[in-house]
Design an enzyme around this catalytic site. Structure first.
Site, PDB file in Angstrom:
ATOM      1  N   GLU A   1      -4.522   8.304  -2.490  1.00 10.94           N
ATOM      2  CA  GLU A   1      -5.073   7.046  -1.996  1.00 10.94           C
ATOM      3  C   GLU A   1      -5.393   6.112  -3.166  1.00 10.94           C
ATOM      4  O   GLU A   1      -5.294   4.886  -3.033  1.00 10.94           O
ATOM      5  CB  GLU A   1      -6.330   7.332  -1.163  1.00 10.94           C
ATOM      6  CG  GLU A   1      -6.783   6.202  -0.269  1.00 10.94           C
ATOM      7  CD  GLU A   1      -5.793   5.850   0.854  1.00 10.94           C
ATOM      8  OE1 GLU A   1      -4.925   6.682   1.200  1.00 10.94           O
ATOM      9  OE2 GLU A   1      -5.881   4.706   1.355  1.00 10.94           O
TER      10      GLU A   1
ATOM     11  N   HIS B   1       0.842  -1.201   0.000  1.00 16.59           N
ATOM     12  CA  HIS B   1       0.000   0.000   0.000  1.00 16.59           C
ATOM     13  C   HIS B   1       0.883   1.261   0.000  1.00 16.59           C
ATOM     14  O   HIS B   1       0.711   2.152  -0.840  1.00 16.59           O
ATOM     15  CB  HIS B   1      -0.895  -0.027   1.249  1.00 16.59           C
ATOM     16  CG  HIS B   1      -1.824   1.140   1.377  1.00 16.59           C
ATOM     17  ND1 HIS B   1      -3.125   1.108   0.918  1.00 16.59           N
ATOM     18  CD2 HIS B   1      -1.651   2.375   1.907  1.00 16.59           C
ATOM     19  CE1 HIS B   1      -3.707   2.274   1.165  1.00 16.59           C
ATOM     20  NE2 HIS B   1      -2.832   3.066   1.766  1.00 16.59           N
ATOM     21  N   GLU B   2       1.835   1.321   0.916  1.00 15.10           N
ATOM     22  CA  GLU B   2       2.699   2.507   0.996  1.00 15.10           C
ATOM     23  C   GLU B   2       3.586   2.628  -0.239  1.00 15.10           C
ATOM     24  O   GLU B   2       3.958   3.733  -0.637  1.00 15.10           O
ATOM     25  CB  GLU B   2       3.552   2.464   2.268  1.00 15.10           C
ATOM     26  CG  GLU B   2       2.781   2.396   3.596  1.00 15.10           C
ATOM     27  CD  GLU B   2       1.752   3.500   3.797  1.00 15.10           C
ATOM     28  OE1 GLU B   2       1.892   4.567   3.171  1.00 15.10           O
ATOM     29  OE2 GLU B   2       0.787   3.275   4.560  1.00 15.10           O
TER      30      GLU B   2
ATOM     31  N   HIS C   1       1.774   4.742  -2.700  1.00 16.75           N
ATOM     32  CA  HIS C   1       1.978   6.167  -2.391  1.00 16.75           C
ATOM     33  C   HIS C   1       3.374   6.615  -2.827  1.00 16.75           C
ATOM     34  O   HIS C   1       3.565   7.684  -3.408  1.00 16.75           O
ATOM     35  CB  HIS C   1       1.861   6.400  -0.873  1.00 16.75           C
ATOM     36  CG  HIS C   1       0.448   6.394  -0.346  1.00 16.75           C
ATOM     37  ND1 HIS C   1      -0.533   7.211  -0.860  1.00 16.75           N
ATOM     38  CD2 HIS C   1      -0.118   5.692   0.670  1.00 16.75           C
ATOM     39  CE1 HIS C   1      -1.663   7.008  -0.168  1.00 16.75           C
ATOM     40  NE2 HIS C   1      -1.446   6.090   0.750  1.00 16.75           N
TER      41      HIS C   1
END
Lengths: 494, 494
Positions: free
Chosen positions: B293, B263-264, B267
């Site tokens: 997001e 997930h990160e 980003h």
């Protein structure tokens, strides 16, 4: 508002200290954490903050507040704080912005080129850049000397070591020169008769790290207010509330990281024990580079390389790496007290180290005062190395005057701090021993608390409240001299 | 000087960006590295820099330059940059200093007390602090709404998601509400028939870290411009040239750290691929929190939880932890696509997640627009949780409206970003698939390069050049809608 001008000043220096906090942490990160791709952006960010800090500090208003605050009703500590504020202001405000910029640029260029010039032994290329650095440093020294009414070199010395002059250095170092060469020769001769066993690696990094942390713990490092990490060039950074020390590990050399960590722990404990109630104000800063170095050398040389401490530490070494014949007690002690003159300052033992420092002091002073030129350095270096250590650097610039980067950024005046630090450390240990007759047995049993309490009371808690001379006189009953350093070396090595 | 006003502005925003760099690194350090004792000094240092940044940004001179620059001869990108500069200026300059300070104080107080109030399920205590936060947030919203001529809540929404209004949210979320509850029920029913094997730990932290690094590498994270570390609350920080992502490890739960890292990484890749030539200028910033997001959810949900990716990744999992029956392919895929409604938002799967978000959106909008009061929250929460997920939070504040700190610092208007991000991600993946008919087989074989190149060209490289609507229309041919999110959930879960 009472003491209005002084209050404005404390607010201004508090702001500056907060910006320095960010600069210190980002600087630590740059060497300990940052991936290479962040380099440009980080340099720009730090430079932008540096410009801002310089503007805030040298604002005309600060000069006015300083003048007016002298008339205000300040207690002793506030007066000491004001004196230190004025010192920082004057040091920063004296130089024209253009000179600061030119020096920073020339320094970067010289240091950057040095990285390839050193491996290539390219003195001529290096000298060209160094000449520009020297030219600008002479200009800086001239401006500072005019303001202080002293010699150019003394004006640079004052940045790092207030109260110190080349006249005093000539006495202190002159004394060392009268007995140290002979002591060094004797120590080498004495050790030549013993055969020592070298520790056998590899020493896995994680075990070295655990041993370093264990040593830090025993030496009272406050892990609630600091960390140990890795960087190419070990240093002590961060802020008093959060001290960041670093080391580097070599799997084949257990002791350089271990004693490096102990050295930085000395710096760290000084920072961690600066006067808490005054943090952010100049009176709380560490007194000088030599006093700072005295604390790291106190930990590394006076304490950690003593017979008592080495024997105390040995079981922790064995616990990490298992037994081997090099870890037999008398061999371990002797191995950590070897004297071996060599070309490279940072690898030097404490007996030959002053030779490296005095050599550079004499060269850099003559250089700044205009008595010699950059082209004269290699011949002088060779001559002094032969005299002191019996080693020739003729044609070997890489291991001679190009061995490190201390001069590339114009940090002239810093070198004496190393040997002053060693002398302070010996004098402090002598006084501590007088105050604590059972010190040796305490150290042997791993109880350092009274020793550290003595340092806290005599050095750490004072920050910059007193000048160096007053500080050392209060702590030891006399001003700095080389007697105790000589006694220490004699006792340990002869 | 040509475009003098615009040049002044770019210099000002460059300065601000350099200060933000230091703030970002010191902020990362605070959560990933700093020992507890550094906390006060760090907060003060960051606050001091924050005040400075606010002063620089809201200087009257900046307002003048912005007005004058509109008459200057700027190209498209410069105009977009000017528009973004004006946005940041207005957002910052609108609020009186006193309100900003009061809000920050109330937020800190509310968050600090929450840490003990939550475990004690102390709603009354928490509500008292929250009322102050809401009062100040309403005041902020009122001022912003007046300037923008919109509803108070829409004015807060605009901070995080420009172009978004509650009218549009009501349509988008209203659509979701019409089909998602049934889809959720069906997905749960369908999965109930299968018995899954849970992975058996412990999973040693160092192996989890290696697996995370391996996933980051495969997903194109640039380790020359970033790092992976540990913090209590995972985040993506740092700067585009040096992105710092964090995770936390639980020896008994392999997958939460792994998918957290993925997930990160989404980003991070957005940040690492923002327009390099414009870094430091507002036009280079990531577009919005929802678009940010969308990238993390694209990586985590669209890509990494797909059958093809999970099967591709499985050998790397087995390589770290050895084989076990939970790592049989179909079980591993199904385990990572479980749907299980629960109380806690951050633990929610992608099917039930929107329920948590819409519930809060409806409550926070009514709260800011003055239709309800803080005391009404628990009953509304319970009602909406029952309706959406069939779970009651009556009397259970700790797992209800006190479960996280998003409201404590007055971050109203942020929540919708999560579900907007999920919808953007699905719409982007649909468009990417259309552009690359062989995408599934590429993913299965571990070749993500064309997919990332598509994201780079359509999202990453644009920074804030376009508004969100234009950005998504250019990338997918239509404005944001929930059709592709529905298709995605249907295809994966029914």
């Amino acid at each position: 508002m009472e003491n209005k001008n002084y209050q404005h000043l404390t607010r201004t220096f508090q702001r500056l200290s907060r910006f320095s906090h960010l600069s210190a942490i980002a600087g630590w990160d740059m060497f300990a954490m940052m991936p290479p791709g962040g380099s440009n952006a980080r340099s720009e960010a730090l430079a932008e903050l540096g410009v801002l800090q310089h503007q805030i500090l040298t604002d005309k208003q600060v000069g006015e507040w300083l003048r007016n605050a002298e008339q205000e009703n300040l207690n002793d500590l506030e007066q000491a704080n004001l004196r230190e504020m004025a010192r920082h202001y004057q040091q920063a405000a004296l130089l024209p912005e253009s000179l600061v910029e030119a020096k920073s640029l020339a320094g970067s260029r010289c240091e950057h080129a040095w990285r390839t010039q050193r491996p290539n032994n390219d003195w001529l290329g290096f000298a060209e850049n160094l000449k520009e650095v020297v030219k600008l440093s002479r200009e800086e020294a001239r401006i500072r000397a005019q303001a202080k009414n002293c010699s150019p070199y003394d004006a640079l010395l004052d940045i790092f070591e207030p109260d110190m002059t080349s006249a005093r250095l000539d006495v202190l170092f002159g004394d060392l020169k009268s007995w140290l060469p002979e002591l060094l020769t004797k120590a080498v001769e004495k050790q030549a008769s013993k055969t020592l066993i070298a520790p056998q690696g590899p020493f896995p990094v994680e075990h070295q790290r655990q041993l370093g942390l264990e040593a830090m713990k025993r030496l009272g490092f406050d892990f609630n207010a600091g960390r140990l990490d890795v960087s190419a060039h070990p240093f002590c950074g961060g802020v008093p509330e959060d001290v960041r020390i670093t080391t580097r590990y070599n799997e084949h050399d257990l002791l350089s990281a271990l004693f490096g960590v102990i050295h930085e722990t000395g710096h760290a404990r000084y920072e961690q024990n600066l006067p808490r109630n005054w943090l952010g104000q100049p009176v709380s800063y560490a007194r000088s580079t030599a006093i700072h170095e005295s604390q790291s050398l106190f930990f590394e040389m006076q304490l950690a390389r003593s017979d008592a401490f080495l024997q105390h530490l040995l079981p922790a070494v064995v616990a990490q790496f298992g037994p081997q014949s090099a870890f037999e007690a008398s061999n371990f002690v002797a191995w950590n007290q070897r004297v071996k003159p060599g070309f490279i300052r940072i690898d030097a033992d404490e007996v030959s180290y002053p030779a490296h420092v005095i050599l550079r002091y004499e060269i850099e002073r003559a250089l700044i005062d205009g008595e010699i030129e950059v082209d004269d350095i290699p011949a002088l270096w060779d001559e002094k190395m032969r005299h002191w250590l019996g080693l020739s650097t003729e044609g070997n610039y890489r291991d001679g005057c190009m061995q490190d980067i201390h001069w590339t950024d114009g940090g002239f005046g810093y070198f004496p701090s190393y040997t002053l630090g060693a002398m302070y450390a010996a004098q402090l240990m002598h006084a501590a021993r007088n105050a604590m007759p059972d010190l040796e047995s305490r150290i042997a049993s791993g109880d350092f608390s009274t020793l550290f309490e003595w340092l806290r009371q005599n050095i750490w808690q004072h920050g910059s409240r007193f000048g160096t001379s007053q500080l050392i006189q209060q702590a030891t009953g006399e001003d700095l001299n080389s007697r105790y350093f000589r006694e220490h070396l004699t006792a340990r090595y002869l």
